[in-house]
Design a protein around this motif. Structure first.
Motif, short mmCIF file in Angstrom:
data_model
loop_
_atom_site.label_atom_id
_atom_site.label_comp_id
_atom_site.label_asym_id
_atom_site.label_seq_id
_atom_site.Cartn_x
_atom_site.Cartn_y
_atom_site.Cartn_z
N ARG A 17 5.85 -0.28 6.38
CA ARG A 17 5.28 -1.63 6.34
C ARG A 17 3.97 -1.68 7.12
O ARG A 17 2.97 -2.20 6.64
N LYS A 18 3.94 -1.08 8.29
CA LYS A 18 2.71 -1.06 9.11
C LYS A 18 1.63 -0.23 8.43
O LYS A 18 0.46 -0.60 8.46
N LYS A 20 1.10 0.11 5.38
CA LYS A 20 0.57 -0.69 4.27
C LYS A 20 -0.06 -1.99 4.77
O LYS A 20 -0.42 -2.86 3.97
N MET A 22 1.20 -4.57 6.16
CA MET A 22 1.96 -5.69 5.62
C MET A 22 2.71 -6.37 6.77
O MET A 22 3.33 -5.70 7.59
N LEU A 24 5.67 -8.84 8.43
CA LEU A 24 7.08 -9.02 8.15
C LEU A 24 7.28 -10.16 7.15
O LEU A 24 8.09 -10.04 6.22
N LEU A 27 6.43 -8.93 3.63
CA LEU A 27 7.50 -8.11 3.07
C LEU A 27 8.68 -9.00 2.67
O LEU A 27 9.28 -8.79 1.61
N GLU A 42 14.71 -3.67 11.05
CA GLU A 42 13.67 -2.94 11.78
C GLU A 42 13.99 -2.81 13.26
O GLU A 42 13.53 -1.88 13.91
N LEU A 60 7.86 -2.28 -0.90
CA LEU A 60 6.94 -1.37 -0.22
C LEU A 60 6.29 -0.40 -1.21
O LEU A 60 5.48 0.43 -0.81
#
Length: 191
Positions: A17-18, A20, A22, A24, A27, A42, A60
């Protein structure tokens, strides 16, 4: 070495996620899952179901296999070594004011805990032996070598070494100073 799936899945999702860039919330919106559930995953508070894992992977834009690859944590070496400063900082949204540094984790069942401070005198060698325990060593002072079938591993202050004590292992302090370790044994229950 096997690591617990709870932290590995959470770490992978957070890292992807980080990477990309993005949030929380983003997502959560993409996956139709709540930000609260994603935060729990997470932050190692829950393990996602297969359907939730598929939604996260799709959001993702990765295959589910990326999230679960090597999930049993098998490594080439029969031990896990975390050098001083290599622990991964963990930000936990639900634990403000606490600083966590991830060193390692392990699924546990049927174990007894034993904790010792161990001082290894200068110029000491202990021949290889095995124990019926998982062993975790954190070096407080000095440098020692743990010998395994594959060779010796030197550990210094701040290093963390974790291995299955069923593997015969030796201990050596070749210096003129004592070494001091914090040692945790997870003794297997036997019938």
């Amino acid at each position: 070495m096997k690591h617990d799936k709870l932290s590995l899945i959470g770490v992978r999702i957070l890292e992807l996620r980080k990477a990309k860039k993005m949030s929380l919330r983003e997502l959560a919106k993409r996956s139709n899952l709540s930000a609260g559930l994603l935060s729990k995953i997470e932050n190692f508070r829950t393990v996602p179901s297969l359907s939730v894992l598929i939604e996260i992977a799709n959001s993702l834009e990765v295959d589910v296999s990326v999230l679960v690859k090597n999930i049993n944590g098998e490594t080439a070496a029969p031990y896990l070594l975390v050098r001083a400063g290599e622990g991964r900082p963990e930000t936990r949204d639900d634990s403000k004011g606490l600083l966590y540094r991830y060193l390692l984790s392990q699924d546990l069942a049927n174990y007894s805990l034993r904790v010792n401070e161990v001082i290894i005198n200068p110029n000491t060698y202990r021949k290889p032996l095995s124990t019926n325990a998982l062993e975790l060593i954190y070096v407080l002072e000095g440098t020692v070598q743990y010998g395994f079938k594959e060779g010796e591993v030197a550990v210094s202050p701040g290093d963390t070494l974790y291995f299955d004590g069923l593997l015969a292992h030796s201990v050596r302090n070749t210096s003129d100073q004592p070494a001091r370790l914090f040692k945790v044994y997870l003794l297997r229950h036997t019938d």
